[in-house]
Motif scaffolding. Structure first.
Motif, PDB file in Angstrom:
ATOM      1  N   TYR A  17       0.838  -1.204   0.000  1.00 25.14           N
ATOM      2  CA  TYR A  17       0.000   0.000   0.000  1.00 25.14           C
ATOM      3  C   TYR A  17       0.871   1.252   0.000  1.00 25.14           C
ATOM      4  O   TYR A  17       0.649   2.187  -0.781  1.00 25.14           O
ATOM      5  N   GLU A  18       1.855   1.286   0.885  1.00 24.68           N
ATOM      6  CA  GLU A  18       2.729   2.455   0.960  1.00 24.68           C
ATOM      7  C   GLU A  18       3.482   2.678  -0.344  1.00 24.68           C
ATOM      8  O   GLU A  18       3.871   3.791  -0.676  1.00 24.68           O
ATOM      9  N   ALA A  19       3.703   1.597  -1.095  1.00 24.29           N
ATOM     10  CA  ALA A  19       4.418   1.692  -2.366  1.00 24.29           C
ATOM     11  C   ALA A  19       3.517   2.102  -3.519  1.00 24.29           C
ATOM     12  O   ALA A  19       3.980   2.215  -4.651  1.00 24.29           O
ATOM     13  N   GLY A  20       2.241   2.341  -3.240  1.00 29.38           N
ATOM     14  CA  GLY A  20       1.314   2.623  -4.311  1.00 29.38           C
ATOM     15  C   GLY A  20       0.890   1.377  -5.065  1.00 29.38           C
ATOM     16  O   GLY A  20       0.408   1.449  -6.189  1.00 29.38           O
ATOM     17  N   CYS A  21       1.058   0.209  -4.448  1.00 30.19           N
ATOM     18  CA  CYS A  21       0.771  -1.077  -5.095  1.00 30.19           C
ATOM     19  C   CYS A  21      -0.409  -1.779  -4.432  1.00 30.19           C
ATOM     20  O   CYS A  21      -0.473  -3.014  -4.425  1.00 30.19           O
ATOM     21  N   TYR A  22      -1.329  -1.022  -3.856  1.00 27.95           N
ATOM     22  CA  TYR A  22      -2.481  -1.641  -3.211  1.00 27.95           C
ATOM     23  C   TYR A  22      -3.227  -2.501  -4.226  1.00 27.95           C
ATOM     24  O   TYR A  22      -3.559  -2.054  -5.332  1.00 27.95           O
ATOM     25  N   GLY A  23      -3.494  -3.758  -3.876  1.00 27.04           N
ATOM     26  CA  GLY A  23      -4.190  -4.668  -4.769  1.00 27.04           C
ATOM     27  C   GLY A  23      -3.309  -5.379  -5.765  1.00 27.04           C
ATOM     28  O   GLY A  23      -3.784  -6.207  -6.535  1.00 27.04           O
ATOM     29  N   LYS A  24      -2.021  -5.070  -5.746  1.00 27.28           N
ATOM     30  CA  LYS A  24      -1.074  -5.709  -6.660  1.00 27.28           C
ATOM     31  C   LYS A  24      -0.268  -6.785  -5.932  1.00 27.28           C
ATOM     32  O   LYS A  24      -0.133  -6.766  -4.708  1.00 27.28           O
TER      33      LYS A  24
END
Length: 530
Positions: A353-360
């Motif tokens: 989530y912090e990496a901007g990869c929520y759901g990935k």
């Protein structure tokens, strides 16, 4: 338990990128500032003879001597191999990219550069804000030196110098442990660590460099040393906050790791008209909050929704504990947030989530050049930073709000904003001279970021640069003249003092001891003491 909605998710890479904080998160933004770099020749040991001529046959011999792979301009792999994360530096064309797979490969590359007096640049994640991860000579790429050995029972992890953060987090969390590091998933552990290492777990566990136990380093003279508190202690001191690319090529790091399986994430938003009051309450709350609470305050321009005032953060504990802390912030502001999401998460999911990869997946949270499934895209960011050791007066807060209003009112701008990360906690309990990282009295750090697209007109690029410069200048009177060395800034006049403060003199002596001829150097590298 309140349910997290993806509508509250923020791809922090696009506006700050703490690094950490960050973009990091926004802590460490995943972008960078532009500047021509690494094009100067190495400073070799004095020699009465000229270096031999560098021919194609010598390049071929280098490739044959490597266990890894040498990519030259005539290779179909070259266009991808030469890229940094930031497309602004795509115009720089190295003579060769050596994908090292061993310590011997690194030694071979350094010997080659020294023999032919060839410019060279060590590269790990390729995220230098100023493009210092590339050059016109030989790129010593470390990304294949990426083995991660986790000893959960012993509380340690040994990590190759080319490992990326998303893979570090994946390997650690698979064993139920973690270490504090940045947020941008494709940042290399080497540059992050050597510059300090701001992250969402920093107030609880310290900086990345504070958790370093030892490092293996290839020096300018070809020696390979392992440094720690007892062996080569001056070098070990310098690697913890002295910045990457100054003393040698680090081929592996051993870190202390902590058992941790879940954390609580939170994001709260306030109407823009309350942004100043919300920040004022936040600056009185966040740096003094319990160590378990990390947060940042985000001032963001958004063409679709209008400007945003938001607090994002991580709590090392359960949702009830996080809510209790956040209620104190809400009470100080005196105004209920317009959005409020608090949710407990596994540590790996939190880092995604912090990496901007929520759901990935982990595989998707890589660049396509790293993994066929990778969905992280390269992007252009330009950035500047400040540290603040005193609370901002109302004039300073108003300057932040005005900067976002100006950005919001320019219909040509996309993305960008201001991210302010809380310090305190364990970070500030380390003495200023205990490591090379000198920023131990900061209440918070600010990063100002502008974003635009490849191919944008020159006048739009200039307007973004002007906004960034004006914002930094407006806040400079409220700052204490310091900046984060991992948000390296090619336009900063007093960069030596800004990055290193009172530790600069010792860093110069460490440089003189381990690289007296300044073999490792670039535009903002530490010079040896005279």
């Amino acid at each position: 338990m309140s349910k997290f909605s993806p509508l509250h998710s923020i791809d922090r890479r696009s506006f700050i990128a703490l690094g950490a904080g960050g973009l990091s998160a926004l802590l460490v933004a995943c972008g960078g500032t532009d500047a021509p770099v690494s094009t100067s020749t190495p400073t070799p040991s004095p020699s009465p003879t000229q270096p031999p001529k560098l021919t194609n046959s010598e390049w071929k011999r280098l490739g044959q001597n490597l266990k890894g792979e040498l990519v030259r301009p005539d290779s179909s792999k070259y266009e991808t191999a030469r890229q940094l994360f930031n497309p602004r530096f795509d115009g720089i064309k190295p003579a060769g990219i050596a994908y090292c797979t061993s310590v011997d490969d690194v030694k071979t590359c350094l010997s080659f550069a020294k023999r032919f007096n060839l410019p060279f640049t060590p590269r790990s994640g390729g995220h230098s804000y100023a493009g210092y991860s590339t050059g016109t000579g030989l790129i010593i790429d470390m990304t294949r030196v990426n083995k991660i050995d986790v000893n959960a029972g012993g509380g340690t992890a040994t990590i190759g110098g080319g490992a990326r953060l998303i893979d570090v987090y994946s390997a650690l969390t698979d064993q139920g442990v973690i270490m504090p590091a940045g947020s941008c998933p494709t940042v290399g552990v080497a540059g992050l660590t050597m510059g300090g290492g701001i992250g969402v777990l920093g107030r609880k566990y310290g900086l990345t460099c504070d958790n370093l136990l030892s490092a293996q380093v290839v020096l300018a003279d070809g020696r390979v040393v392992t440094c720690d508190e007892n062996s080569e202690p001056d070098l070990f001191w310098g690697l913890r906050g002295g910045g990457g690319g100054n003393f040698g090529v680090v081929t592996s790091f051993t870190f202390k790791v902590q058992p941790l399986t879940s954390v609580t994430l939170f994001t709260l938003g306030w109407a823009w008209e309350h942004a100043a009051d919300a920040f004022d309450a936040w600056q009185n709350w966040a740096p003094q909050a319990p160590d378990e609470v990390w947060s940042n305050f985000l001032f963001l321009a958004d063409k679709n929704s209008g400007p945003l005032a938001r607090v994002n953060g991580v709590y090392v504990g359960d949702e009830a504990g996080a809510n209790a802390q956040l209620q104190q912030l809400i009470n100080q502001i005196g105004i209920a947030p317009t959005s409020n999401s608090v949710f407990q998460s596994g540590v790996l999911d939190a880092m995604l989530y912090e990496a901007g990869c929520y759901g990935k997946s982990v595989e998707q949270c890589r660049l396509p050049s790293m993994d066929p499934q990778g969905q992280i895209q390269r992007e252009i960011d330009i950035a500047k930073s400040h540290y603040f050791s005193n609370k901002l007066p109302r004039a300073g807060i108003d300057a932040l709000v005005n900067a976002i209003n100006q950005r919001q009112n320019n219909g040509s701008f996309v993305g960008g904003g201001i991210g302010i990360d809380a310090y305190g906690g364990v970070i500030n309990r380390v003495a200023k001279d205990a490591t090379a990282f000198a920023h131990r009295d900061a209440l918070f750090a600010a990063q100002y970021t502008a974003t635009y697209e490849p191919g944008d007109a020159d006048d739009l690029v200039a307007a973004n640069r002007s906004w960034l410069k004006d914002t930094w200048q407006a806040m400079n009177q409220h700052a204490n003249g310091t900046a984060y060395q991992n948000y390296i800034d090619p336009d900063l006049d007093n960069w030596q003092q800004a990055y290193y403060g009172d530790n600069l003199a010792r860093l110069k002596h460490v440089k003189a001891s381990y690289d007296p001829n300044n073999f490792f150097h670039f535009a903002q590298s530490i010079p040896p003491a005279k």
